[in-house]
Design a protein around this motif. Structure first.
Motif, PDB file in Angstrom:
ATOM      1  N   LEU A  70       0.843  -1.189   0.000  1.00  0.00           N
ATOM      2  CA  LEU A  70       0.000   0.000   0.000  1.00  0.00           C
ATOM      3  C   LEU A  70       0.881   1.242   0.000  1.00  0.00           C
ATOM      4  O   LEU A  70       2.000   1.226   0.529  1.00  0.00           O
ATOM      5  N   CYS A  71       0.356   2.320  -0.570  1.00  0.00           N
ATOM      6  CA  CYS A  71       1.017   3.616  -0.474  1.00  0.00           C
ATOM      7  C   CYS A  71       0.286   4.400   0.611  1.00  0.00           C
ATOM      8  O   CYS A  71      -0.793   4.954   0.381  1.00  0.00           O
ATOM      9  N   LEU A  72       0.844   4.398   1.822  1.00  0.00           N
ATOM     10  CA  LEU A  72       0.222   5.095   2.947  1.00  0.00           C
ATOM     11  C   LEU A  72       0.548   6.581   2.881  1.00  0.00           C
ATOM     12  O   LEU A  72       1.700   6.950   2.643  1.00  0.00           O
ATOM     13  N   PRO A  73      -0.443   7.457   3.072  1.00  0.00           N
ATOM     14  CA  PRO A  73      -0.191   8.904   2.986  1.00  0.00           C
ATOM     15  C   PRO A  73       0.709   9.394   4.116  1.00  0.00           C
ATOM     16  O   PRO A  73       0.844   8.754   5.160  1.00  0.00           O
ATOM     17  N   GLN A  74       1.309  10.560   3.876  1.00  0.00           N
ATOM     18  CA  GLN A  74       2.205  11.153   4.867  1.00  0.00           C
ATOM     19  C   GLN A  74       1.493  11.401   6.199  1.00  0.00           C
ATOM     20  O   GLN A  74       2.055  11.184   7.268  1.00  0.00           O
ATOM     21  N   THR A  75       0.249  11.846   6.137  1.00  0.00           N
ATOM     22  CA  THR A  75      -0.501  12.169   7.353  1.00  0.00           C
ATOM     23  C   THR A  75      -1.779  11.339   7.399  1.00  0.00           C
ATOM     24  O   THR A  75      -2.695  11.562   6.606  1.00  0.00           O
ATOM     25  N   PRO A  76      -1.875  10.361   8.301  1.00  0.00           N
ATOM     26  CA  PRO A  76      -3.077   9.530   8.389  1.00  0.00           C
ATOM     27  C   PRO A  76      -4.240  10.290   9.011  1.00  0.00           C
ATOM     28  O   PRO A  76      -4.042  11.254   9.760  1.00  0.00           O
ATOM     29  N   ASP A  77      -5.438   9.847   8.708  1.00  0.00           N
ATOM     30  CA  ASP A  77      -6.653  10.460   9.248  1.00  0.00           C
ATOM     31  C   ASP A  77      -7.349   9.436  10.141  1.00  0.00           C
ATOM     32  O   ASP A  77      -7.872   8.434   9.659  1.00  0.00           O
ATOM     33  N   TYR A  78      -7.344   9.681  11.434  1.00  0.00           N
ATOM     34  CA  TYR A  78      -7.973   8.766  12.396  1.00  0.00           C
ATOM     35  C   TYR A  78      -9.302   9.310  12.914  1.00  0.00           C
ATOM     36  O   TYR A  78      -9.810   8.842  13.932  1.00  0.00           O
ATOM     37  N   SER A  79      -9.870  10.286  12.219  1.00  0.00           N
ATOM     38  CA  SER A  79     -11.082  10.939  12.722  1.00  0.00           C
ATOM     39  C   SER A  79     -12.275   9.993  12.809  1.00  0.00           C
ATOM     40  O   SER A  79     -13.191  10.218  13.591  1.00  0.00           O
ATOM     41  N   LYS A  80     -12.294   8.934  12.011  1.00  0.00           N
ATOM     42  CA  LYS A  80     -13.407   7.978  12.034  1.00  0.00           C
ATOM     43  C   LYS A  80     -13.001   6.650  12.669  1.00  0.00           C
ATOM     44  O   LYS A  80     -13.709   5.654  12.567  1.00  0.00           O
ATOM     45  N   SER A  81     -11.842   6.613  13.313  1.00  0.00           N
ATOM     46  CA  SER A  81     -11.339   5.364  13.899  1.00  0.00           C
ATOM     47  C   SER A  81     -11.408   5.427  15.424  1.00  0.00           C
ATOM     48  O   SER A  81     -10.937   6.390  16.031  1.00  0.00           O
ATOM     49  N   ASN A  82     -12.018   4.416  16.024  1.00  0.00           N
ATOM     50  CA  ASN A  82     -12.128   4.417  17.482  1.00  0.00           C
ATOM     51  C   ASN A  82     -11.826   3.046  18.081  1.00  0.00           C
ATOM     52  O   ASN A  82     -12.229   2.746  19.190  1.00  0.00           O
ATOM     53  N   ALA A  83     -11.128   2.216  17.330  1.00  0.00           N
ATOM     54  CA  ALA A  83     -10.826   0.868  17.818  1.00  0.00           C
ATOM     55  C   ALA A  83      -9.385   0.501  17.503  1.00  0.00           C
ATOM     56  O   ALA A  83      -8.780   1.037  16.564  1.00  0.00           O
ATOM     57  N   GLY A  84      -8.828  -0.412  18.279  1.00  0.00           N
ATOM     58  CA  GLY A  84      -7.478  -0.884  18.040  1.00  0.00           C
ATOM     59  C   GLY A  84      -7.460  -1.958  16.969  1.00  0.00           C
ATOM     60  O   GLY A  84      -8.496  -2.358  16.438  1.00  0.00           O
ATOM     61  N   ALA A  85      -6.271  -2.451  16.638  1.00  0.00           N
ATOM     62  CA  ALA A  85      -6.124  -3.504  15.625  1.00  0.00           C
ATOM     63  C   ALA A  85      -5.005  -4.441  16.041  1.00  0.00           C
ATOM     64  O   ALA A  85      -4.020  -4.028  16.660  1.00  0.00           O
ATOM     65  N   SER A  86      -5.160  -5.717  15.730  1.00  0.00           N
ATOM     66  CA  SER A  86      -4.162  -6.709  16.131  1.00  0.00           C
ATOM     67  C   SER A  86      -3.110  -6.950  15.061  1.00  0.00           C
ATOM     68  O   SER A  86      -2.072  -7.548  15.331  1.00  0.00           O
ATOM     69  N   SER A  87      -3.371  -6.509  13.843  1.00  0.00           N
ATOM     70  CA  SER A  87      -2.405  -6.675  12.750  1.00  0.00           C
ATOM     71  C   SER A  87      -1.824  -5.323  12.369  1.00  0.00           C
ATOM     72  O   SER A  87      -2.475  -4.290  12.525  1.00  0.00           O
ATOM     73  N   LYS A  88      -0.606  -5.360  11.841  1.00  0.00           N
ATOM     74  CA  LYS A  88       0.088  -4.097  11.576  1.00  0.00           C
ATOM     75  C   LYS A  88       0.699  -4.066  10.177  1.00  0.00           C
ATOM     76  O   LYS A  88       1.038  -5.099   9.607  1.00  0.00           O
ATOM     77  N   LEU A  89       0.831  -2.841   9.661  1.00  0.00           N
ATOM     78  CA  LEU A  89       1.556  -2.588   8.430  1.00  0.00           C
ATOM     79  C   LEU A  89       2.908  -1.984   8.780  1.00  0.00           C
ATOM     80  O   LEU A  89       3.023  -1.196   9.724  1.00  0.00           O
ATOM     81  N   TYR A  90       3.922  -2.355   8.003  1.00  0.00           N
ATOM     82  CA  TYR A  90       5.279  -1.875   8.243  1.00  0.00           C
ATOM     83  C   TYR A  90       5.799  -1.162   6.996  1.00  0.00           C
ATOM     84  O   TYR A  90       5.430  -1.511   5.870  1.00  0.00           O
ATOM     85  N   GLY A  91       6.672  -0.181   7.208  1.00  0.00           N
ATOM     86  CA  GLY A  91       7.330   0.444   6.075  1.00  0.00           C
ATOM     87  C   GLY A  91       8.146  -0.586   5.310  1.00  0.00           C
ATOM     88  O   GLY A  91       8.657  -1.549   5.885  1.00  0.00           O
ATOM     89  N   THR A  92       8.266  -0.399   4.008  1.00  0.00           N
ATOM     90  CA  THR A  92       8.960  -1.362   3.150  1.00  0.00           C
ATOM     91  C   THR A  92      10.369  -0.872   2.834  1.00  0.00           C
ATOM     92  O   THR A  92      10.562   0.274   2.420  1.00  0.00           O
ATOM     93  N   ILE A  93      11.344  -1.773   3.026  1.00  0.00           N
ATOM     94  CA  ILE A  93      12.737  -1.450   2.711  1.00  0.00           C
ATOM     95  C   ILE A  93      13.237  -2.354   1.591  1.00  0.00           C
ATOM     96  O   ILE A  93      12.672  -3.412   1.315  1.00  0.00           O
ATOM     97  N   ILE A  94      14.313  -1.908   0.967  1.00  0.00           N
ATOM     98  CA  ILE A  94      14.980  -2.686  -0.077  1.00  0.00           C
ATOM     99  C   ILE A  94      16.201  -3.371   0.511  1.00  0.00           C
ATOM    100  O   ILE A  94      16.975  -2.760   1.242  1.00  0.00           O
ATOM    101  N   VAL A  95      16.356  -4.648   0.205  1.00  0.00           N
ATOM    102  CA  VAL A  95      17.601  -5.362   0.464  1.00  0.00           C
ATOM    103  C   VAL A  95      18.194  -5.646  -0.915  1.00  0.00           C
ATOM    104  O   VAL A  95      17.668  -6.482  -1.657  1.00  0.00           O
ATOM    105  N   PRO A  96      19.245  -4.935  -1.311  1.00  0.00           N
ATOM    106  CA  PRO A  96      19.693  -4.976  -2.701  1.00  0.00           C
ATOM    107  C   PRO A  96      20.063  -6.360  -3.227  1.00  0.00           C
ATOM    108  O   PRO A  96      19.699  -6.713  -4.344  1.00  0.00           O
ATOM    109  N   GLU A  97      20.792  -7.179  -2.434  1.00  0.00           N
ATOM    110  CA  GLU A  97      21.221  -8.488  -2.924  1.00  0.00           C
ATOM    111  C   GLU A  97      21.846  -8.377  -4.315  1.00  0.00           C
ATOM    112  O   GLU A  97      21.539  -9.144  -5.228  1.00  0.00           O
TER     113      GLU A  97
END
Length: 213
Positions: A70-97
């Protein structure tokens, strides 16, 4: 003669109406694509950036989750969010190999979502660096995806990472290797088992090009 003149005016009016309608309709058409590895779109009057942010996905050694990035925006909008989550997204890095992006190893990648005005189709062509005739090049890059080796790795979509990829700004890149490795992508080459070599080459990273029309 008056009747003929009236008919000509009506026909002319119809042509003008159709022309305006066509022009107006054409101005509203367009297609959307994502640039992976850059925070900008192609510098052109007919291309508009919708937003930019961070390339993100599931952690490299976690089962389940999405197979796409996913392309996550620079500034997230949590105005309609009121619950936690058990799964997470992580930033993506390159391992050149051995790939082309050694200077930004272990750096979170940026992304940009772009709108190509007046075009209605877009395609990513792997193992190519040019678009077919009458198609426009948006960007050229290299094929990257999740590591295909260890048994604890899960499938991911193949993405075209911009050939001039850079590290994202506005994020802490420190300590992202080793035990803190987040979402990871690596370069891919063609295997000669089932693909013709030549022209394919196991020792070269596959190119890619994103085209619009």
């Amino acid at each position: 003669q008056d009747a003929a003149m009236t008919m000509s005016v009506l026909l002319l009016g119809s042509v003008l109406f159709l022309s305006v309608l066509s022009t107006s309709s054409g101005a509203r058409t367009g297609t959307v694509y994502t640039v992976w590895g850059k925070s900008s779109c192609r510098n052109s009057a007919d291309t508009e950036k919708i937003y930019d942010g961070f390339m993100a996905g599931k952690r490299f050694n976690v089962n389940g989750g999405g197979s796409n990035h996913l392309c996550l925006p620079q500034t997230p909008d949590y105005s309609k969010s009121n619950a936690g989550a058990s799964s997470k997204l992580y930033g993506t890095i390159i391992v050149p190999e051995g790939g082309p992006f050694t200077p930004i190893r272990d750096k979170i990648l940026p992304c940009a979502v772009c709108y190509a005005k007046g075009r209605t189709a877009q395609v990513m062509i792997p193992a190519a660096a040019e678009c077919p005739f009458s198609w426009k090049i948006e960007y050229v890059g290299y094929i990257y995806a999740e590591h295909s080796g260890p048994s604890d790795r899960q499938p991911s979509t193949y993405q075209c990472i911009h050939s001039s990829a850079e590290a994202a700004t506005g994020v802490d890149h420190s300590g992202l290797g080793g035990a803190n490795t987040p979402s990871v992508i690596l370069p891919f080459a063609a295997a000669c088992h089932g693909l013709p070599c030549p022209p394919y080459d196991e020792k070269k990273v596959l190119t890619c090009v994103v085209c619009t029309k």
